[in-house]
Design an enzyme around this catalytic site. Structure first.
Site, PDB file in Angstrom:
ATOM      1  CG  LEU A  75      -1.943  -1.199   1.195  1.00  0.00           C
ATOM      2  CD1 LEU A  75      -2.839  -1.150   2.419  1.00  0.00           C
ATOM      3  CD2 LEU A  75      -2.757  -1.272  -0.082  1.00  0.00           C
ATOM      4  CG  HIS A  77       1.142   6.680  -2.273  1.00  0.00           C
ATOM      5  ND1 HIS A  77       0.791   6.577  -0.950  1.00  0.00           N
ATOM      6  CD2 HIS A  77       0.009   6.964  -2.951  1.00  0.00           C
ATOM      7  CE1 HIS A  77      -0.500   6.794  -0.817  1.00  0.00           C
ATOM      8  NE2 HIS A  77      -1.003   7.031  -2.011  1.00  0.00           N
ATOM      9  CG  MET A 113       6.096   3.006   5.141  1.00  0.00           C
ATOM     10  SD  MET A 113       6.339   2.189   6.744  1.00  0.00           S
ATOM     11  CE  MET A 113       6.846   0.564   6.230  1.00  0.00           C
ATOM     12  CG  ASP A 128      23.063 -12.768   1.414  1.00  0.00           C
ATOM     13  OD1 ASP A 128      22.845 -13.988   1.547  1.00  0.00           O
ATOM     14  OD2 ASP A 128      23.462 -12.262   0.349  1.00  0.00           O
TER      15      ASP A 128
END
Length: 163
Positions: A75, A77, A113, A128
């Site tokens: 959700l 943008h 975000m 990793d």
């Protein structure tokens, strides 16, 4: 308490319409930590890792992740970011690497975000690259430190210093 903006009256998820908002300068800074064995951190600091410069690769991964945030989080943008800064700070006294990301734009929605995603992916990349020598690394304490701009104005986490 405010209602959740990504849920409609029926409780169904939707992308918030920000078309009516005026663009403004926005900025967000997030941090997180990767804790590891002292020998793993030393290997990173000495540049002795066979995969190359761990911190440089993690930095680039964080930058790329901020740009791809809307592809990863349903959700969010898609945003035209004007600046992304990812810093990795080795903290030998705590046997960890602190990761901080700041994202900026002039737009209609915030960049929290994107900053959080940059830190997360930089931490995952560091894990990793080093998992062959230290599977017990811990990624943690991911949080938003500060956001500037938009309707809600300036917000800063308790115990953080301004970016």
């Amino acid at each position: 308490m405010s209602k959740l903006t990504h849920l409609d009256e029926q409780g169904q998820a939707h992308m918030v319409d920000v078309g009516h908002k005026l663009p403004s300068q926005r900025e967000a800074t997030a941090e997180g930590f990767v804790t590891m064995q002292p020998a793993t951190l030393q290997l990173i600091l000495e540049g002795g890792h066979k995969k190359g410069d761990v911190l440089a690769v993690a930095r680039i991964a964080g930058i790329q992740a901020a740009k791809k945030c809307s592809d990863l989080i349903p959700l969010c943008h898609p945003l035209m970011l004007s600046g992304i800064k990812v810093e990795l700070e080795p903290q030998p006294e705590h046997s960890r690497v602190r990761i901080e990301a700041t994202c900026k734009l002039s737009g209609q929605t915030g960049v929290e975000m994107e900053a959080l995603t940059a830190v997360s992916v930089a931490a995952l990349t560091l894990y990793d690259m080093c998992k062959a020598v230290d599977k017990g690394m811990v990624i943690g304490d991911l949080r938003l430190l500060e956001k500037i701009g938009g309707k809600s104005g300036h917000w800063q986490a308790d115990g953080s210093t301004p970016a």
